[in-house]
Scaffold this active site. Structure first.
Site, short mmCIF file in Angstrom:
data_model
loop_
_atom_site.label_atom_id
_atom_site.label_comp_id
_atom_site.label_asym_id
_atom_site.label_seq_id
_atom_site.Cartn_x
_atom_site.Cartn_y
_atom_site.Cartn_z
N GLU A 93 -57.24 45.21 -15.98
CA GLU A 93 -57.44 46.44 -16.74
C GLU A 93 -56.67 47.64 -16.20
O GLU A 93 -56.16 48.45 -16.96
CB GLU A 93 -58.94 46.77 -16.85
N ASP B 85 -67.11 48.47 -21.51
CA ASP B 85 -67.58 48.41 -20.13
C ASP B 85 -66.41 48.29 -19.14
O ASP B 85 -66.51 48.71 -18.00
CB ASP B 85 -68.51 47.21 -19.97
N PHE B 86 -65.31 47.69 -19.63
CA PHE B 86 -64.19 47.43 -18.72
C PHE B 86 -63.36 48.68 -18.42
O PHE B 86 -62.46 48.64 -17.59
CB PHE B 86 -63.28 46.33 -19.29
N ILE B 87 -63.67 49.78 -19.10
CA ILE B 87 -62.95 51.01 -18.73
C ILE B 87 -63.25 51.37 -17.27
O ILE B 87 -62.45 51.99 -16.61
CB ILE B 87 -63.28 52.22 -19.65
N PHE C 260 -63.71 45.10 -23.99
CA PHE C 260 -65.06 45.68 -23.98
C PHE C 260 -65.03 47.05 -23.31
O PHE C 260 -64.36 47.23 -22.29
CB PHE C 260 -66.04 44.78 -23.21
N HIS D 32 -71.60 44.28 -21.12
CA HIS D 32 -70.78 44.12 -22.33
C HIS D 32 -71.39 44.85 -23.52
O HIS D 32 -71.13 44.50 -24.67
CB HIS D 32 -70.61 42.64 -22.68
N GLU E 286 -55.60 41.86 -23.37
CA GLU E 286 -56.03 40.49 -23.10
C GLU E 286 -56.32 39.76 -24.41
O GLU E 286 -57.08 40.27 -25.23
CB GLU E 286 -57.28 40.50 -22.22
#
Lengths: 342, 331, 333
Positions: free
Chosen positions: C63, C88-90, C86, C132, C32
């Site tokens: 994602e 966190d987005f995993i 970020f 985040h 992104e």
């Protein structure tokens, strides 16, 4: 004929407008949501315009239920077993006939109107196109269609004034172990193919012959072949026979929406009303543009054109007459009480 | 597009191979000879065969947890498949994947997948790589109706369209997500109604008619190969057996009449009838094909039976690839 | 001279990617905002202009599909770098990371390799709040099939990132957001730091501090302070968390007899527990004190700077931890 009620019947073909031609041509995809919207508008307009009851064909997609959800009025979804195929339309049209429905609105392509005509040969019909090659049905909004259907069903506008008898190709198939009667409302085609497959006739080289009862240069599909060399209008008598093959004119035709191809014309012949034409041998018959029935090498197909198709209602003319009779005035709302004009 | 005799026999052979493999696997499972879950493809043969029959050997497919049919249709080897189902060392995955992860990357078959919907993003990656390399390969994502309710499908469909990738989304709509009928899990009936939302064409074909599937697949694959971008084919089909196994837990979730009605349109038998009717095949020839392929199945079962199980020292093997590329730095 | 050239941590990442893309046409990036925008932290700056839109691909905010793109492209022969912005987005992409990327090779009986790198930015300290700011490395280290890397300085960043790209396994490169501006001498040529090899950031004799990413730098600050008190800390930066350089850690523990493990992640269930456990299994008899774990409290990362500064461990926390462990006097028999 006296009518006890002003019943409008509605048929929506859930399968129309989704076949392979979306992949190979710029044909429109007609989603279920679009169809539900049209039917919903038609139902509301029908009640607004004096229908006492709306009958709906059920379908495996539950389009009828979704279209009528939370609309006040006498709405009945027919209680009939479903096959999920064209036989549902044929059966529903037949039920509508028995139920003395005053006007039928059918959503689909040429094939859907054909199925209505099989189930109810004299159906008073408003055919709305949601299919691919729409020669027989037209692009009419549900709001207008519903209103016109109700005016006709109630007798407020006289059917015989606003409807005309359409034509059909009457087909008889004699094969080894079967003898069948069938019909097409636009064209019957003889396809050199082994399979019904994805149904749509796409390969110009496989088209052997076409019998069209409506063939105009504005047509799309098989009837456009004759339409571009020997036009026959919807209201003219008879039709036209075209045999494809080398040696004659080469004509550019839109065999599918937005898709042009060259067809070589071996023979073109005007067919008079009732004039029989007979072809023998192995073929796949395409009714109104869709491969449907394989015929063996021992089979013979005989066809002629006659003016015994559905009674096609002119929506615009119906509404003009209604306007002239002040039927849209607030004071003239109870038109179903037998307040006939014309 | 008229389908050649050779292609007709090719499609027929793919379907019969699937049917025989799945029937044999089902019998073995009933006899408690296969460990784990088994999701049989019987009834849906026309879809995998019609689509894979339109692909080249170096095209890629991703599959579902009902994936044997896709591997067979892509040319999978019976022996290695049957051995894998039995958990043997000679299996496609050396006994580490089993039914739900059966794969053959050399055939472009990027794995059955135990996670519903997970194959589609992977197919997008394969399609990306195919365009990147510019060798004209395409990718096909097989998926079920149920998987279109999961986020991965939507992300994959959108990304494929946004990047205009050479991919075909091939939906096997068998009307049930595991044991729940489709109408309880989505407010639409046709998966193709979703296609327009991503900006790709979608078409419905009779998934019990291999020719119908094949016609659409040829067009969709060609479109992708020529740079026309993604498309979606929805094949209306049906699985004869339960979600897993043949009888599963014996639970009743669909009427017997419904199953019987679909079986009347059996994709293999109706196609054989047409081939014979058209003079392309004879009943004797068809019987010969079945007999020959039945022999292959018997051989495969024997091969699998005779194969050794993997030894415990194999547990830690192939968790990681040992190598790295030598390009780019002095080693 | 060029050897004295300094680069930031973010630029070192960028140079590693750029050099590998130059060297290997199979390497591409997708994520992104990484194209014209250069990534939200600027770590992909200029790459699209240099390599074109087909090799530096802007993706939708998807994602699962971004990681799926990496899985599918790597299993069919490319060498993707897919960015998750970020860390966190995993969580949004966890199926593709855990059930697909990490397992495909094994499930396919070895008949696949996935030379893909997932890049992302972890850690707190920016008042970015609970979605985040996380450090979720323990989650990833628990997954056989993945390699997990968290560099603490620009030099390591470049060498580790190159190793990640060149590795034929799915690797996760976690950039620490607060280190992006950290500057240091970074060689111009492409070089590798082998994955799984830790680094003694500071040799010492009295106590071992195992710390990675930003915490390694905090440990250095603490060690300088402690040196004034006569406590010589040995700082081990594992650099790669999976596979973990256990030998290096255990060897140090055997020499110093005291170990403090520091991470920014929540203490409970964090990597510190695994490291402490390894030490007690392999060096129990050498220990003069229980292994101390320093980590964040068991709460989400708070937003307000007034809270976050107390939440994330720092040099002061480490200082206190070391002083405490040094107070335990063990009389050896």
């Amino acid at each position: 004929m006296t009518r006890t009620a002003s019943i409008v019947g509605m048929i929506v073909n859930p399968n129309a407008g989704k076949d392979i031609r979306r992949l190979v041509t710029p044909a429109t995809h007609t989603s279920d949501v679009t169809k539900v919207g049209i039917v919903r508008r038609a139902i509301v307009a029908a009640f607004e315009s004096g229908a006492s009851k709306v009958l709906l064909m059920p379908d495996n997609h539950r389009l009828a239920e979704r279209a009528s959800d939370r609309i006040k009025g006498d709405i009945e979804v027919l209680d009939m077993p479903l096959s999920g195929s064209r036989f549902d339309t044929i059966a529903a049209a037949h039920v509508f006939c028995q139920a003395q429905v005053g006007a039928v609105i059918a959503l689909g392509g040429d094939g859907t109107s054909r199925d209505v005509a099989i189930g109810w040969p004299d159906a008073p019909l408003i055919a709305i196109s949601t299919g691919t090659n729409n020669v027989f049905p037209s692009a009419i909004d549900g709001t207008s269609a519903g209103a016109a259907a109700a005016f006709v069903a109630s007798g407020a506008v006289c059917l015989s004034v606003v409807a005309r008898r359409s034509k059909k190709v009457v087909v008889k198939i004699d094969d080894r172990d079967k003898s069948l009667d069938d019909l097409a409302l636009v064209d019957l085609a003889f396809i050199n193919s082994m399979f019904v497959g994805a149904r749509a006739v796409r390969d110009p080289h496989t088209v052997h012959a076409v019998i069209s009862c409506v063939a105009t240069p504005a047509s799309t599909g098989l009837s456009s072949i004759a339409g571009r060399i020997h036009p026959v209008g919807r209201w003219e008598t008879g039709g036209v026979f075209v045999r494809l093959g080398a040696g004659g004119r080469k004509v550019r035709v839109p065999l599918a929406p937005g898709s042009f191809t060259t067809m070589e014309i071996a023979e073109v012949r005007r067919l008079g009303e009732g004039e029989k034409i007979s072809l023998s041998g192995k073929t796949v018959l395409a009714f109104d543009g869709e491969r449907d029935l394989p015929v063996s090498a021992f089979g013979t197909v005989t066809a002629h054109i006659e003016a015994t198709g559905p009674l096609l209602i002119d929506v615009e003319q119906t509404l003009v007459l209604a306007a002239q009779a002040l039927m849209f005035d607030e004071t003239a709302r109870h038109i179903s009480e037998g307040n006939h004009v014309y | 597009m008229e389908i050649s005799t050779t292609k007709q026999f090719d499609l027929h052979r793919r379907m019969v191979r699937i049917r025989l493999f799945e029937e044999a696997a089902g019998r073995l499972a009933e006899a408690n000879r296969l460990p784990g879950f088994l999701h049989l493809y019987v009834g849906e043969e026309a879809v995998a065969s019609g689509v894979c029959g339109a692909l080249n050997d170096d095209d890629h497919i991703t599959s579902t947890h009902r994936g044997h049919g896709h591997l067979v249709a892509k040319g999978g080897d019976f022996n290695r498949m049957m051995a894998e189902l039995m958990g043997k060392a000679t299996g496609y995955c050396k006994g580490k994947g089993g039914s739900m992860h059966i794969s053959d990357t050399s055939l472009g078959m990027l794995g059955a997948n135990g996670i519903v919907g997970a194959g589609s993003p992977i197919a997008v990656g394969a399609a990306f790589a195919n365009r990147y390399r510019g060798r004209g390969q395409v990718a096909v994502a097989f998926f079920g109706d149920g998987s279109t309710n999961i986020g991965a499908f939507h992300e994959a469909a959108n990304m494929a369209c946004a990047l205009h990738l050479p991919i075909v989304f091939a939906c096997e709509n068998n009307e049930y997500g595991e044991f729940t009928p489709r109408h309880k899990t989505m407010a639409i009936t046709d998966i193709v109604d979703r296609a327009a939302g991503y900006g790709m064409p979608g078409v419905i074909v009779d998934g019990m008619d291999v020719i119908a599937v094949h016609e659409a697949a040829v067009e969709a694959v060609e479109r992708a190969r020529q740079g026309g971008g993604p498309s979606l084919i929805e094949a209306k089909t049906y699985r004869y057996y339960n979600h897993h196994g043949i009888q599963n837990l014996g639970l009743k979730y669909r009427p017997d009449e419904e199953v019987a009605t679909w079986k009347q349109r059996d994709p293999i038998f109706t196609f054989e009838d047409r081939m014979i009717e058209n003079g392309v095949a004879t009943r004797e020839k068809v019987d010969e094909i079945w007999a020959e392929l039945r022999q292959d199945i018997e051989t495969a079962i024997q091969f699998a039976d005779d194969s050794p199980y993997p030894t415990p020292d194999q547990i830690m093997v192939d968790v990681y690839t040992k190598s790295s590329t030598t390009i780019g730095t002095k080693s | 001279m060029s050897d004295e050239r300094k680069l930031s941590y973010g630029q070192a990442f960028n140079e590693a990617v750029s050099q590998m893309m130059e060297a290997d046409p199979d390497v591409f990036c997708a994520g992104e905002d990484i194209g014209a925008f250069g990534g939200v932290f600027g770590t992909f700056l200029g790459l699209q202009a240099k390599f074109g839109e087909h090799r530096v691909v802007d993706t939708p905010i998807s994602e699962q599909a971004i990681v799926g793109l990496g899985v599918g492209a790597s299993v069919t022969g490319l060498r993707p770098i897919v960015d998750l912005m970020f860390m966190d987005f995993i969580c949004v992409a966890l199926d593709q990371i855990v059930n697909q990327a990490a397992k495909l090779k094994y499930m396919f009986g070895g008949e696949a390799s996935l030379p893909m790198t997932i890049t992302t930015a972890g850690g707190g300290g920016l008042s970015a709040a609970a979605q985040h700011s996380q450090s979720l490395e323990a989650l990833l280290c628990h997954m056989p099939g993945l390699k997990v890397v968290m560099p603490s300085n620009p030099y390591d960043m470049k060498g580790l990132m190159i190793s990640c790209i060149k590795d034929n396994n799915p690797t996760v490169m976690i950039k620490h957001k607060r280190l992006l501006g950290m500057s240091a001498v970074v060689p111009t040529e492409a070089y590798e730091i082998p994955l799984g090899k830790g680094n003694i950031l500071r040799p010492g004799t009295d106590v071992t501090i195992v710390a990675y990413a930003r915490m390694a730098n905090e440990a250095l600050i603490a060690a300088a302070e402690l040196a004034k008190e006569g406590i010589e800390c040995e700082i081990i930066d594992p650099r790669t968390l999976q596979p973990l350089d256990t030998d290096l850690i255990v060897d140090s523990a055997q020499r110093t007899n005291r170990v403090v493990v520091v991470h920014e992640a929540v203490r409970f269930g964090g990597l510190g527990g695994e490291i402490a456990s390894q030490i007690q299994e392999l060096a129990f008899d050498y220990l003069d004190a229980p292994v101390t774990r320093i980590g964040a409290p068991f709460s989400p990362v708070p937003f307000s700077p007034a809270l976050e500064q107390h939440y994330i461990p720092d040099a002061k926390t480490i200082l206190a931890g070391v002083r405490e462990i040094m107070q335990r006097n063990v009389i050896r028999g």
